[in-house]
Every structure is written in C-alpha cells, then in structure tokens.
Design a protein around this motif. Structure first.
Motif, mmCIF file in Angstrom:
data_model
loop_
_atom_site.group_PDB
_atom_site.id
_atom_site.type_symbol
_atom_site.label_atom_id
_atom_site.label_comp_id
_atom_site.label_asym_id
_atom_site.label_seq_id
_atom_site.Cartn_x
_atom_site.Cartn_y
_atom_site.Cartn_z
ATOM 1 N N GLU A 36 -7.306 51.333 -32.118
ATOM 2 C CA GLU A 36 -7.302 51.288 -33.581
ATOM 3 C C GLU A 36 -5.918 50.986 -34.150
ATOM 4 O O GLU A 36 -5.786 50.736 -35.341
ATOM 5 N N LEU A 37 -4.868 51.057 -33.320
ATOM 6 C CA LEU A 37 -3.508 50.834 -33.828
ATOM 7 C C LEU A 37 -3.267 49.351 -34.097
ATOM 8 O O LEU A 37 -3.332 48.542 -33.186
ATOM 9 N N THR A 38 -3.000 49.015 -35.346
ATOM 10 C CA THR A 38 -2.659 47.635 -35.701
ATOM 11 C C THR A 38 -1.177 47.414 -35.400
ATOM 12 O O THR A 38 -0.416 48.376 -35.233
ATOM 13 N N PRO A 39 -0.727 46.146 -35.349
ATOM 14 C CA PRO A 39 0.705 45.906 -35.140
ATOM 15 C C PRO A 39 1.585 46.635 -36.161
ATOM 16 O O PRO A 39 2.640 47.158 -35.821
ATOM 17 N N ARG A 40 1.122 46.695 -37.417
ATOM 18 C CA ARG A 40 1.905 47.395 -38.446
ATOM 19 C C ARG A 40 2.029 48.886 -38.110
ATOM 20 O O ARG A 40 3.091 49.498 -38.276
ATOM 21 N N ALA B 140 7.772 41.926 -32.427
ATOM 22 C CA ALA B 140 7.449 41.157 -31.220
ATOM 23 C C ALA B 140 6.717 42.017 -30.194
ATOM 24 O O ALA B 140 5.696 41.591 -29.624
ATOM 25 N N VAL B 141 7.223 43.240 -29.943
ATOM 26 C CA VAL B 141 6.573 44.086 -28.928
ATOM 27 C C VAL B 141 5.240 44.615 -29.441
ATOM 28 O O VAL B 141 4.296 44.811 -28.656
ATOM 29 N N ALA B 142 5.114 44.829 -30.761
ATOM 30 C CA ALA B 142 3.839 45.292 -31.326
ATOM 31 C C ALA B 142 2.756 44.230 -31.155
ATOM 32 O O ALA B 142 1.609 44.532 -30.804
ATOM 33 N N ILE B 143 3.131 42.971 -31.396
ATOM 34 C CA ILE B 143 2.167 41.871 -31.218
ATOM 35 C C ILE B 143 1.784 41.749 -29.744
ATOM 36 O O ILE B 143 0.614 41.539 -29.409
ATOM 37 N N ALA B 144 2.778 41.893 -28.848
ATOM 38 C CA ALA B 144 2.487 41.800 -27.408
ATOM 39 C C ALA B 144 1.516 42.888 -26.977
ATOM 40 O O ALA B 144 0.592 42.639 -26.191
ATOM 41 N N LEU B 145 1.702 44.110 -27.509
ATOM 42 C CA LEU B 145 0.804 45.210 -27.151
ATOM 43 C C LEU B 145 -0.591 44.983 -27.723
ATOM 44 O O LEU B 145 -1.600 45.218 -27.049
#
Length: 462
Positions: free
Chosen positions: A18-22, A41-46
C-alpha cells in the motif's frame, strides 16, 4: 512472480504494497534530512519491485531493476537512505566497499562473495522471523523438559486402599513446581542435564581456493564425521532454561524451509549497496601484472547484469537484485567507469552538500536525532539535559564552518562537535549535584571557540 512457502508471502510485505512512492519518501524523511532526488529515485525503484511481483511470471522475468548511482560527498546520507529503504522493505541488505575486491587470480575477496554474504544475511533474517513464530512453543517444550528433570515421571506401583493414586499426587506436585518455576523461585536450584560438546578437532585445508569458494559448511560437516557427543553438566535452573529453549528452537525451526525462503528473498528483493564505487573508476591504458581498477569493474559487471552464483545453500540468480552504488567522485566521474557498467546503472542522482539549516534539522528532526541520543544517555545518570534553539544554531554554524575550512565530512562533523561540547558534562555527570543543565550559546562558544579559531588544532580535534 516470487513464490513463497505457505504463510511466508503474506507475512513478508505486510502493508508494504500500500506504500506509494510519496509515502516511502515520507518514511525516509523520518530518518534522513533533505536529499529528495535520491529519496525519490529509491522510492520509485522499490515501488517498481512491488509492481513487478504482481505481473505474470513470463513478463516479470524480463523486467530488470533500474540500478542507481548516488553521487555526493561523504556524510550526506547515501548509505543511510539505502539502509532505511531495505529496513522498510524487510529486504536482505548488504553494504560493501567496492575497493575491497580484487581481480580474479589475485589475493583478496572475489566479487561473488558479496552474494554469499547477502544470502547469509537473508538466512539470519528468515531464521529470526521463524524463531519469533515458535518462541512460545519452544519455551513450553523447554519448561516440560526442565520439569522432567526436577520431578521425574511417577512409576506405577501398589496403591494402599483409600490413598491418593501416585499419578494424581505427582501431577499436583508438578503443577506446583511449574508455578514456582514461572515465578523464578527455583532459579538457584541446580540440575544436571546432557549438553552437546562443542569441541572441534583441529585440521588443515590445503587449497589454492578460499574456503568460501570451496562451498564447504564446516559446522554442518563436522558433526556428521565425528558424531555429536554429549556430556553431563550441572547448571542452575535459570541457565538450564535458556539452554533448553535454544535446543528447542533449533529443533522446531525447519532450516530447509528457511533456506528456500531466504534464497527466494535474496533473488526477488535483495539490495546490495556498493560504496566507494569511485575508487575503482578509471581506465588504465598500460598493460602489466598489477591489479587494475578496470579489472575489478569487469568482475563486478556479471554480478550486476545478472549471473548465477554458487553458494553453500544453493544457486542464486542475481538478475533481480537491486544494486545501489555510491561515491564522492571528487577525482573521477561516473563516465570513467567502463561503458558496460555505466549501462547497468541507468539512474544517477546527485546529493547536495549539507547547509546550516540541514545541520539544525539533523540535530532535532529525525526519530533518533543526536540531541535525543545525548539527552537519553545522560538521563541514565539522572541528569536532565536541555539545548536552547540558539545553542543548536551555534553548533550547526560551527560544524558548517569547520567543514568549509578543513575537510568536508558532512553530518559526521556534528558527532565530533557534540562530543566536544558535552565533554565536561559527560565526564562529570555522575557527580553533578545540579541534575538539570541547559546548554546555551555561551557554553557552546566557551567549549569550541579556541579550537575553531586555531585551524591547525581543529584539524586534529574536530
């Protein structure tokens, strides 16, 4: 798509889908100040990793992780961002310096050892999760075994008419002992139990390979060769309880299942942080027997682009492991890496040097900020420590100034400054009569002014 054993997949990513990149960035903000491009960058990768696991297996196998290079000076949060990301994702995480590896054929660590180390970390992680699941059962089993030692089973025999059967009397006595055991009333009593001997015969392995390359698990091999001997040992009930719980945990945890889950977790969600990547950047034009930086790059390349590594637990594919490289790149630049390796790190983010405002935030905002750490440490001595806002501004200014005048080591400078500021307080805290102390700008200046003024001295002390 990752296939886990029953009950493993649901537990692994509780709430993570449920965790969005934001929201991932917001979680990272709790621990790392600033550096939003790197966090994005790391949030998008995850998030892309989660998206890939929801795709059909034919397509998901074709989608490779977009590896990242973080460029920035030391102490600005490169390692911390990667570490917090791995903890957030419950992923096996390994930090390794690229400069410790050597070319194949030279003395030193071969690059495949990073995958073996990552597997070991995953094994420990999954085993810890399983131990939590069976902790209650292991404690109950250990309790029963300890009660058997304290009160051996009643033997069947002749019972006089009207007397209580021995079994009933034994059961009641056992329950009384159980109650006393749980209330720690029997902790000092001594019991005798069989313990496994840990002595390992001495022997040598003569080989031109490292032990890690020979793929031997000596700990598992020796008991099979020499047998597992036991000996009688007397110990207190409290010690015996701890020993029996450990034995029960080893017996209840299915290590084959742990290994299968760990290997899948490494392949599907492993993260390797390659630090000091700039130290191996560079192209050598000459030829010779010396270890070349380009040679190390060529050895790292197959691991990053996807290969199969043999570990003692089985074969591991590195195709979907996320690699985050980091380096200051003061002397070299990312374009000095060999083209093939550059192509495997398509995302590049630059981390900015820290400002005075960043230093103030680092001191106060993160969950475990420096101010909270030092305050908690001195509270154990009964001393209540407080910092005024102006004092924190002064500390941040001093840190920034020293970084400018000497070597820029980023947020790590705050540790040296804070240690210097609180040197006298930390030393005298147990004997101080006043149990409240406020650190104000005058006190900060008094502790630091002379050192900061003398640049030669500050190079050694700060």
């Amino acid at each position: 798509m990752a296939i886990y054993l029953p009950g493993a997949a649901e537990e692994e990513h509780v709430g993570l889908d449920e965790l969005t990149p934001r929201e991932i960035v917001a979680e990272l903000d709790k621990h790392v100040v600033g550096q939003h491009p790197a966090k994005r960058a790391v949030a998008i990768a995850l998030r892309n990793r989660m998206r890939r696991q929801k795709l059909p297996s034919e397509l998901s196998e074709e989608i490779m992780p977009k590896n990242i290079i973080m460029i920035g000076p030391t102490g600005v949060g490169k390692t911390e961002i990667a570490r917090r990301l791995a903890r957030l994702a419950s992923s096996p995480f390994l930090k390794v310096e690229a400069s410790k590896f050597t070319e194949v054929g030279y003395v030193g660590r071969d690059v495949e050892s990073m995958v073996r180390d990552l597997v070991e970390i995953a094994i420990d992680m999954v085993r810890s999760e399983k131990l939590e699941d069976i902790a209650g059962k292991a404690e109950l089993n250990a309790e029963e075994r300890l009660l058997d030692l304290l009160l051996p089973a009643a033997s069947a025999g002749f019972t006089p008419t009207g007397a209580e059967p021995p079994a009933d009397s034994w059961s009641r006595t056992r329950e009384k002992l159980r109650q006393q055991l749980r209330e720690s009333q029997l902790d000092e009593r001594v019991v005798e139990l069989d313990v496994r001997e840990k002595s390992i015969p001495a022997f040598e392995i003569i080989s031109n390979q490292g032990v890690e390359e020979m793929d031997i698990n000596i700990k598992d091999m020796l008991p099979n060769i020499f047998g597992q001997r036991t000996k009688k040992r007397k110990m207190k009930v409290s010690e015996a309880m701890d020993y029996l719980i450990q034995e029960e945990e080893q017996r209840l945890v299915d290590m084959e299942q742990v290994q299968r889950i760990a290997l899948q977790r490494v392949e599907q969600s492993g993260i390797v942080f390659l630090d000091e990547i700039d130290k191996i950047a560079g192209r050598e034009s000459g030829h010779g027997p010396d270890i070349s930086r380009e040679g190390v790059q060529r050895d790292i390349l197959p691991i990053v682009e996807g290969t199969t590594v043999n570990t003692r637990y089985g074969m591991v594919r590195t195709d979907h492991i996320l690699f985050i490289a980091a380096g200051a790149f003061h002397v070299s630049k990312p374009s000095d890496l060999i083209p093939e390796l550059q192509g495997r790190f398509p995302i590049r983010v630059e981390l900015k040097s820290l400002t005075i405002e960043d230093f103030i935030k680092i001191l106060t905002e993160p969950k475990s900020s420096l101010v909270k750490q030092y305050t908690a440490l001195l509270e154990t001595e009964g001393l209540k420590l407080e910092f005024t806002r102006e004092a924190l501004d002064e500390i941040a200014h001093f840190a920034f100034r020293v970084n400018e005048n000497t070597e820029n080591i980023g947020a790590r400078r705050l540790h040296t400054i804070m240690e210097r500021v609180l040197d006298e307080i930390s030393f005298n805290a147990p004997e101080m009569k006043e149990k409240e102390f406020t650190v104000d700008p005058a006190y900060v200046k008094k502790m630091l002014a002379d050192i900061v003024k003398d640049q030669d001295l500050s190079r050694y002390i700060l």
